[in-house]
Structure formats: structure tokens, C-alpha cells
Design an enzyme around this catalytic site. Sequence first.
Site, PDB file in Angstrom:
ATOM      1  N   CYS A 355       0.820  -1.222   0.000  1.00 53.71           N
ATOM      2  CA  CYS A 355       0.000   0.000   0.000  1.00 53.71           C
ATOM      3  C   CYS A 355       0.854   1.273   0.000  1.00 53.71           C
ATOM      4  O   CYS A 355       0.478   2.271  -0.588  1.00 53.71           O
ATOM      5  CB  CYS A 355      -1.003  -0.004   1.141  1.00 53.71           C
ATOM      6  SG  CYS A 355      -0.278   0.065   2.773  1.00 53.71           S
ATOM      7  N   CYS A 533       7.693  43.864   3.256  1.00 53.56           N
ATOM      8  CA  CYS A 533       7.746  44.090   4.700  1.00 53.56           C
ATOM      9  C   CYS A 533       6.376  43.766   5.293  1.00 53.56           C
ATOM     10  O   CYS A 533       5.337  44.178   4.768  1.00 53.56           O
ATOM     11  CB  CYS A 533       8.105  45.546   4.985  1.00 53.56           C
ATOM     12  SG  CYS A 533       7.899  45.984   6.724  1.00 53.56           S
ATOM     13  N   CYS A 536       4.901  47.478   6.540  1.00 55.36           N
ATOM     14  CA  CYS A 536       4.617  48.603   5.654  1.00 55.36           C
ATOM     15  C   CYS A 536       4.550  48.223   4.179  1.00 55.36           C
ATOM     16  O   CYS A 536       4.151  49.036   3.347  1.00 55.36           O
ATOM     17  CB  CYS A 536       5.670  49.700   5.849  1.00 55.36           C
ATOM     18  SG  CYS A 536       7.277  49.238   5.182  1.00 55.36           S
ATOM     19  N   CYS A 547       9.477  36.179  15.808  1.00 53.83           N
ATOM     20  CA  CYS A 547       8.243  36.957  15.643  1.00 53.83           C
ATOM     21  C   CYS A 547       7.101  36.121  15.072  1.00 53.83           C
ATOM     22  O   CYS A 547       5.940  36.517  15.139  1.00 53.83           O
ATOM     23  CB  CYS A 547       8.470  38.138  14.693  1.00 53.83           C
ATOM     24  SG  CYS A 547       9.242  39.563  15.457  1.00 53.83           S
ATOM     25  N   CYS A 562      11.217  45.636   6.505  1.00 60.42           N
ATOM     26  CA  CYS A 562      12.208  46.555   5.972  1.00 60.42           C
ATOM     27  C   CYS A 562      13.075  46.981   7.155  1.00 60.42           C
ATOM     28  O   CYS A 562      12.733  46.717   8.307  1.00 60.42           O
ATOM     29  CB  CYS A 562      11.531  47.767   5.331  1.00 60.42           C
ATOM     30  SG  CYS A 562      10.643  48.788   6.519  1.00 60.42           S
ATOM     31  N   HIS A 570      11.396  45.510  16.927  1.00 59.75           N
ATOM     32  CA  HIS A 570      12.281  44.889  17.910  1.00 59.75           C
ATOM     33  C   HIS A 570      12.710  45.823  19.030  1.00 59.75           C
ATOM     34  O   HIS A 570      13.519  45.436  19.871  1.00 59.75           O
ATOM     35  CB  HIS A 570      13.478  44.237  17.211  1.00 59.75           C
ATOM     36  CG  HIS A 570      13.077  43.022  16.433  1.00 59.75           C
ATOM     37  ND1 HIS A 570      13.037  42.990  15.057  1.00 59.75           N
ATOM     38  CD2 HIS A 570      12.625  41.803  16.847  1.00 59.75           C
ATOM     39  CE1 HIS A 570      12.608  41.810  14.656  1.00 59.75           C
ATOM     40  NE2 HIS A 570      12.345  41.072  15.728  1.00 59.75           N
ATOM     41  N   HIS A 578      15.085  39.057  20.315  1.00 62.73           N
ATOM     42  CA  HIS A 578      15.006  38.404  18.996  1.00 62.73           C
ATOM     43  C   HIS A 578      16.288  38.599  18.192  1.00 62.73           C
ATOM     44  O   HIS A 578      16.989  39.594  18.360  1.00 62.73           O
ATOM     45  CB  HIS A 578      13.837  38.970  18.183  1.00 62.73           C
ATOM     46  CG  HIS A 578      12.489  38.529  18.689  1.00 62.73           C
ATOM     47  ND1 HIS A 578      11.335  38.727  17.989  1.00 62.73           N
ATOM     48  CD2 HIS A 578      12.137  37.905  19.845  1.00 62.73           C
ATOM     49  CE1 HIS A 578      10.320  38.249  18.691  1.00 62.73           C
ATOM     50  NE2 HIS A 578      10.778  37.748  19.825  1.00 62.73           N
ATOM     51  N   HIS A 612      -1.587   1.625   7.379  1.00 63.52           N
ATOM     52  CA  HIS A 612      -2.116   1.404   6.022  1.00 63.52           C
ATOM     53  C   HIS A 612      -2.184   2.753   5.296  1.00 63.52           C
ATOM     54  O   HIS A 612      -2.759   3.705   5.799  1.00 63.52           O
ATOM     55  CB  HIS A 612      -3.498   0.758   6.092  1.00 63.52           C
ATOM     56  CG  HIS A 612      -4.110   0.528   4.745  1.00 63.52           C
ATOM     57  ND1 HIS A 612      -3.473  -0.184   3.754  1.00 63.52           N
ATOM     58  CD2 HIS A 612      -5.276   0.952   4.213  1.00 63.52           C
ATOM     59  CE1 HIS A 612      -4.250  -0.206   2.677  1.00 63.52           C
ATOM     60  NE2 HIS A 612      -5.337   0.480   2.922  1.00 63.52           N
TER      61      HIS A 612
HETATM   62 ZN   LIG Z   1      11.329  39.340  16.009  1.00 66.45          ZN
HETATM   63 ZN   LIG Z   2       8.452  48.139   6.760  1.00 63.91          ZN
END
Ligand SMILES: [Zn+2]
Ligand SMILES: [Zn+2]
Length: 695
Positions: A355, A533, A536, A547, A562, A570, A578, A612
Site C-alpha cells: 500500500c 515588509c 509597511c 516573531c 524593511c 524589535h 530576537h 495502512h
Molecule cells: Zn522578532
Molecule cells: Zn516596513
Amino acid sequence: MEVDTERQERYFIVVRRSKKGLSRGSILRADAETAAGDLIGMVYGGGGITRSSGSVKKDDTYPLSRHQAQLLLFVSPASRRLELMCNVQLFSAVCDLTQDDLVVVKHKKDFQPCLVKNLVQVGKDKPGVLQMLGFELSLMEGEEDILLKKTVPLPFFSAADIVQVVPSHSNTRQPLRISSDLGLNSKAVSRIYSMPALNFRNAKKGSTFSNKNVSNSIQAMSHYSLEVGSMAEVISLNGLTVYGVIRWIGVPDGKKNYWAGLELDNEVTTCSDGTLGTIRYFTCEGNKALFVPLTNCKPDSRFLFISNEIQKPLEPPSVTLLEDLDEDVPPVAEQDVLSHLVGRMRGIQGHFNSCYLDATLFSLFTSSIAFSRMFNRSADSEEGISHILRRDIVNRLRRSGFVPADSVMKFRKQLGCKSFATDEKDPEEFITLLLKHVLHIEPLLKIRSRGELSQDAYTHQIIVEKNQMGAVPSVQQLLEMSLVSSDLKFGEIPSCLIVQMPRFGKKFKMFPKIIPSTELDITDVLHCSPRECFVCGHLAEYECGQCLMDHKLQPGKIKQYCSTCNTQVHTHTSRQEHTPHKLTVPDHLPEDASIQRHQMQLFAVLCINTSHYVSFVKYGADSRSWIFFDSMADRCGDDNNGYNIPVIRSCPEVGDFLSQSEEEISTADLSQCSELVSRLLCDSYMCLYQRTTHL
Ligand SMILES: [Zn+2]
Ligand SMILES: [Zn+2]
């Protein structure tokens, strides 16, 4: 005299395109054979007219009896002769037809049950000419009553017009044969076997089964015991055979005989959901319950056919002929799938742990275009494994809709490692072997790790942590998370993307339900591809894996920024830890350039449930074009002597379900959904995507 001639004359059909110009399906009477293995003799054209003398390699032919040669000669075009011969069982039944046998013929796009009246010789009888043989048939009574006034007599049918045979099993059963005293008259048509007019007395109008001959045929076959659970077939009033499982046997209210209640494989508008009159005898889906006198049922002939096959292994022609079909058969077109593929004994027949392979091959090749071109590139010997795959499995599946287990076993045995022919394997292991060593395809996925070239692969295994995802993730989310969290990118857009769900071994599933995204947008997981981005919409330069699941930022959606937005996002205290990665972006791209999205379409989902494998295939552009395939859906006989019954079901409800929003899908109450919807959502093992041509 006739007998002697028959012994001396040797007939052959050309099964392989000949270098010397004889086309496939040509019929040759061999008068001599050279030491080099060439047959020399008369080549018969249409109408039995001797076209010319010619020669052909014996290896490129298959031997015929004179009777077979005559029957086939009446079939045109010549390629249909080979198709008929491929159906070994049917062809041999047609060759043995006798008076009063019931046959179903395709006539004016309709299927028509008929009785065999005569074997007729078509064409002028002249020395040196091979007469074509056709069949004179009479309509079933009932049908005849209705049609008599407005139809001309039936034409003569060729052997290839007959799609089904029910032998009469009469005591005087004698194959139709050319009798020797019917000699050299020159009428265009000679009736070879003169038969008395058929007796239609006591006809009951509208009943297909009132004819004595038919009842006889059915009774003759009723020594196969039919009981509740038996698979049975019934010829319906319009002449089509319907198939189903007997769910109930008994004497219904107001009747005197035993009747059977069948649950049909497919819907028929006049059928119920298990009621007859006002009484319910069993319950099934609507339009699938058919009630008929038990004597009208007979065992499902498709399985009788197979069990015969198992006792007597197939004769070489089926293989020889198919091997020859060197043209590639295109994927099954969307509009043909329901008539061509759906039903019992359709698809690839499972056998002995196959199978994993059946479901994979069915997913890859039935209607997907992803691997259409791959065959042309691969080149190995005539007997090589890629040719077996192409001729005996893919072409056969697409052309006839059914691949018997022995073809698959032949292929399995050539896969190199013995365990492929015996054990249950993982589909990903098989896919890699198939694409790399059978089809010699470059890895489908060019993976880049942190921008650098990394190893290439044929499939992508999703690797995520459970707490990174929501309760019911989609494949889109899983793929993005899997790639972003390991900082992997696709180096280029793959022609086919096979994604393995996060589940380990046969039992452990990381997520109880996964949404198989019907479209996969891979724009944001491509290396060096312009991206927007997240905030934006300008050209993004950074990407942040942490994120991705941020609850304030539309969790589950891949995040790229961007440089301005990257800094802003951040600065938030919860995101200061991050570590966004710098993206590789194409040079010289205007900041306001519109960004092209790259999407791939889901074309199959492989599912596993208690080790299966089964498969769902999206066979066309329509959102409801879904079928479900199980190579071992049912079984006839026991473990040692039986065989599996592969089944393909149409499941448009799967398409309806997937057309909903992810929100609706993830909160759907599966107990209210069809079984197949639930399997698709809960058991997915692998999702297969292809790049479609318009992108
Ligand atoms: Zn981040
Ligand atoms: Zn941006």
C-alpha cells in the site's frame, strides 16, 4: 479441408512498431520464417483484403488462431485490436461466444445488453482473402419492444464492441464456428451459424430479466452462493451493470420471492437509502439502495475474473502488448476521471504490504502533470525498471484505469533491495529511490541553509516544536515555521514539492489534525526573492523567526521587515531578545516594485492510518475534483487464496470542506463530516504540491 488450412496457416498480430513499416495491430499470415527470426507472408488490410506481402520480426508479433485473426480483422482502427487483446479474459470470452450468450455492447454511446444470434462473415469470399468475422446480435426483449418501431436493425458488431460477456451455460454449448459446408458463396455477408428465431413469449414489458436465457445465465451462476456481504452485480434497465454489496436478503412486504437489497458502489437517481416502499430494510447513503429479486443478482464478475486469473496466471499477451505501447499516455483528464477511474477494482491493486507504493504511485501519476516530462528524459534499456514503471504501471493506470498486482510486484522486485518487494516501507524512502534511481531526476528541492547551499532533497520533512504552532496548523504554517526556524530557504521554485507531516513512526502524530492547504504560497521561503515588509509593504530586508508566533503580530504568519520596521518592531521589550536574520535580496530592485507571489497547488495527500496508506488525489482545477484511492479497500477470499480489491471513490465533499476558511476547518465538528473528510484532516502523512503552468 478447412481444418487442414487452419493448421498450416499461422497468423500473427504486430504488437511492436516495426522498422519495416508494418504498423501495430496489422495482421499477418506467415508463410515462412527465416533463420533470423523474420516472418514472411501476407499482410491483411481492412476488409480482409490482402494488402501486400511483407515481413516482420517474430519478436514483434503475437500468434493468433485463424478465428482470432478473423475477429480482430473486423475491428478498426487497428490499435483497438491490441486494446481488446490486452483484456485477456474478455477477449477469450468473445472468441468462445455461443448462441444466446448475453453480451453488453457499446452502441451509439450507450451500453446495450444483447443476445448473440449469429457469427457473420463480412466481406466477399474469395480465395486468398481472410474474411472478417462480426456478430449479429439481437436486442434484449423489453428493449426491443420499446425500440422496434423507431430503429433500424442493429449493425454487425465487431469483437471490440463487446464490453461484457455472460455465457449462457446452456447444455448445448458449442462455440460458434465456421461450418465447412458454408463455402464460397459471394454474398457480402454470410451467416455462419444459422439460428432459429429467438423466443420471446410471455414477455413482461420493461423487465430486463424476463427473458428466459438471461434467467438461465443467472441461475447457472448462482452456485456461487450469494449472501449478505457478498459483492454482486445487476444489469440495470438501461443495460449498464451496477455493482454493490448485498446488505439484506429476505421476502419484502407484498412479494413472494427472496429479494436482495444492495448498497451500490455509485449513486443511481432512482434508488433509495435502504427503504423499499415504506419499509426500511437497511440504511445507507441516499440513492444507493437497490432492491431486486435475488435471482437477478449474480456474483460480481470482476472478481470472478480475477480469481480465474490467480489460478491461471496471465498469458504473455497482456504484458507483451503493453510493453509495446511506447507513446506516453497523458494524465487522466479531469472530465474523464469519474467515468474512467471511480469504482471497485479500479486504480492499483494492492498485494503483500504494497500500500505504501500503490498510494504513492497513484498520487504521483494519475492526473498530476508534475512528472509527465520526467519519463522522456530517462533512458534505460527496454527491460529496465523505468520502462516497467512507465508501460506496466503509469500508462496502464492512465489508459485502462486498473493495474493488476502482478505488474506492481514485477516493478517492486526490480527496486534493488529485496525488502521493497516484501516489507511495508516509508513512502519517502520509496519516493527518493523512485525519483533518483528509477527516473534519474535531480533532487526536487535545492535547499539553502543561512544563505549557503546545503544538501538537496526529494522531500521536505516538517520539523517544528508543538508549542510553536496552533492546535490545528495548516501545511502553509508548518512549512514556513519548519523552514524559518532552521533558517532554511528553497534555492529555486521546485516543480514538485512533497511535504512530510510532523509525525514519527506509524503511531505518533504531533498534531491530531492538520489542514492540507490547497494552495501553498512559497514566496516567503524562497532564497533571494523579493518580499514585502510585513508592516509597511516595502521591500523586506530582515526576517525574524521568533516573531512568527508572536500573539500581537498575527501568529503563524511569516515575518519579514524593511530595516525601519525591523528596528521598530524589535524595540518592543518583549522582542528585544530576537535575532532577526538579514535577507538576501535581489540587487537593483526599485523600492516600490510589485512583488510576484509564487504559489503551488495541492494535487495529492497521502494518508496513513494504523500502518495502512491510502491517497487523496485532486484531479483537476475544479475545487470539488477529489478522489480517494485505497489499494486494499476490500478483499475477496482468505489470506492465502484471495486478492485485494482496490477502490476509487469520488469525494467532492472533501473539496467543499477545504474551500472553507482555516478558521472554519479547524473548528469543524468532524463527527458531522464524512469519513473521508475526517481521514484527510486527521491522517495526512504527506502533501504533494505542483507548480502549475500558468504560474
Ligand atoms: Zn522578532
Ligand atoms: Zn516596513
